[in-house]
Design a protein around this motif. Structure first.
Motif, PDB file in Angstrom:
ATOM      1  N   HIS A  73      44.917  52.024  30.574  1.00 58.14           N
ATOM      2  CA  HIS A  73      45.288  50.629  30.318  1.00 58.14           C
ATOM      3  C   HIS A  73      46.742  50.388  30.690  1.00 58.14           C
ATOM      4  O   HIS A  73      47.069  49.383  31.340  1.00 58.14           O
ATOM      5  N   GLU A  74      47.625  51.300  30.278  1.00 56.56           N
ATOM      6  CA  GLU A  74      49.040  51.148  30.616  1.00 56.56           C
ATOM      7  C   GLU A  74      49.246  51.154  32.127  1.00 56.56           C
ATOM      8  O   GLU A  74      50.027  50.360  32.662  1.00 56.56           O
ATOM      9  N   ARG A  75      48.536  52.029  32.822  1.00 50.94           N
ATOM     10  CA  ARG A  75      48.660  52.074  34.283  1.00 50.94           C
ATOM     11  C   ARG A  75      48.179  50.767  34.905  1.00 50.94           C
ATOM     12  O   ARG A  75      48.824  50.224  35.811  1.00 50.94           O
ATOM     13  N   ASN A  76      47.065  50.235  34.417  1.00 50.61           N
ATOM     14  CA  ASN A  76      46.532  48.990  34.979  1.00 50.61           C
ATOM     15  C   ASN A  76      47.475  47.818  34.742  1.00 50.61           C
ATOM     16  O   ASN A  76      47.686  46.978  35.629  1.00 50.61           O
ATOM     17  N   ILE A  77      48.033  47.741  33.536  1.00 52.93           N
ATOM     18  CA  ILE A  77      48.973  46.663  33.227  1.00 52.93           C
ATOM     19  C   ILE A  77      50.194  46.754  34.131  1.00 52.93           C
ATOM     20  O   ILE A  77      50.659  45.757  34.712  1.00 52.93           O
ATOM     21  N   THR A  78      50.731  47.974  34.263  1.00 50.93           N
ATOM     22  CA  THR A  78      51.933  48.162  35.073  1.00 50.93           C
ATOM     23  C   THR A  78      51.669  47.834  36.531  1.00 50.93           C
ATOM     24  O   THR A  78      52.495  47.205  37.199  1.00 50.93           O
ATOM     25  N   LYS A  79      50.510  48.255  37.040  1.00 52.27           N
ATOM     26  CA  LYS A  79      50.177  47.957  38.433  1.00 52.27           C
ATOM     27  C   LYS A  79      50.052  46.457  38.680  1.00 52.27           C
ATOM     28  O   LYS A  79      50.376  45.960  39.760  1.00 52.27           O
ATOM     29  N   SER A  80      49.564  45.725  37.682  1.00 53.04           N
ATOM     30  CA  SER A  80      49.414  44.281  37.850  1.00 53.04           C
ATOM     31  C   SER A  80      50.767  43.599  38.028  1.00 53.04           C
ATOM     32  O   SER A  80      50.851  42.527  38.633  1.00 53.04           O
ATOM     33  N   LEU A  81      51.826  44.217  37.499  1.00 49.62           N
ATOM     34  CA  LEU A  81      53.163  43.636  37.609  1.00 49.62           C
ATOM     35  C   LEU A  81      53.735  43.766  39.013  1.00 49.62           C
ATOM     36  O   LEU A  81      54.699  43.087  39.358  1.00 49.62           O
ATOM     37  N   GLU A  82      53.136  44.624  39.831  1.00 44.39           N
ATOM     38  CA  GLU A  82      53.631  44.847  41.182  1.00 44.39           C
ATOM     39  C   GLU A  82      53.164  43.766  42.160  1.00 44.39           C
ATOM     40  O   GLU A  82      53.644  43.709  43.295  1.00 44.39           O
TER      41      GLU A  82
END
Length: 259
Positions: free
Chosen positions: A82-91
């Motif tokens: 989940h943390e990885r998905n959230i962070t990737k969405s910020l890119e």
């Protein structure tokens, strides 16, 4: 030997199970790329390490990275994903005015340990959280100009990090690790290290803050009403306390509480 005042770091976690944590030692090479230098933090679901990216040339300023090595286990693995998905969405929107104030993922990979898979998140290294940075200032207070600059991009001081004021800070830190290795406790063949997360006195206060740690972040555009509890108790927005649906506006409440 470790003194009792240390508390064995992650061993203090309620229900601690050493099998869930990936075994890491200085000098280890992860993903055939990241050479472990030192442990710089820990939490209930991960340990955090400074590493050298051996694919980068020695003269490159960004050859050091931070590895957040998550614990194994079904629930914890879901949280890490989940943390990885959230962070990737910020890119997705690098032209956004706030992009430079968000900690972006550099890389991610899975490490296979004795008890299963561990998701590893790779970030650019940061100096320290904002609350520790504040303790370095006169009277432990952030001057108004800095306060305005930092608070407009943060929800609480635990999840904001400040960067390094000069590349020499990391270089000096790495040299010191060779002179003064981390203390460790070894039991049943597994070592628990004492974090070395003091990068020394500030040489300048010209540092850039970034929002970090998106493990508990949520997308606010869900088609279903969001009613489950969020936010630290001191920052609860009215709609969270009342159990009504909430969205991005609760972050604005956080900002108002801080100011």
């Amino acid at each position: 030997m470790l003194r009792k005042v240390w508390g064995n770091e992650e061993e203090r976690i309620p229900g601690y199970n050493p099998k869930n944590f990936f075994p890491v030692n200085p000098g280890d090479l992860l993903n055939n790329r990241y050479r472990i230098v030192a442990k710089i933090g820990w939490g209930t679901t991960s340990t955090v390490w400074l590493a050298q990216d051996i694919h980068r040339r020695r003269w490159k300023l960004d050859r050091y990275v931070t590895l957040k090595i998550n614990v194994s286990g079904f629930t914890d693995e879901d949280a890490a994903q989940h943390e990885r998905n959230i962070t990737k969405s910020l890119e997705k929107n690098p032209t956004h005015n706030g992009f430079d104030f968000v900690r972006i993922l550099v890389d991610s990979f899975e490490a296979i340990g004795p008890e299963g898979k561990h998701l590893c998140l790779v970030y650019k290294p940061m100096r320290e959280p904002l609350w520790l940075f504040q303790s370095r200032l006169p009277n432990n207070k952030i001057p108004p100009p800095l306060l305005k600059a930092y608070l407009i991009i943060d929800l609480k001081m635990d999840n904001i990090l400040v960067g390094f004021e000069h590349p020499s800070i990391l270089k000096d830190y790495v040299i010191q690790q060779a002179k003064k290795p981390m203390s460790r406790k070894t039991k049943d063949g597994k070592s628990v290290y004492l974090s070395h997360n003091n990068f020394g006195p500030m040489k300048s206060y010209r540092v850039l803050p970034k929002i970090a740690d998106f493990g508990l972040a949520q997308f606010g555009n869900s088609p279903e009403p969001l009613r489950y509890p969020i936010q630290p108790p001191l920052f609860h927005a009215p709609e969270v306390l009342l159990g009504t649906s909430w969205t991005y506006s609760v972050d604005i409440w956080n900002l108002g509480v801080l100011i």
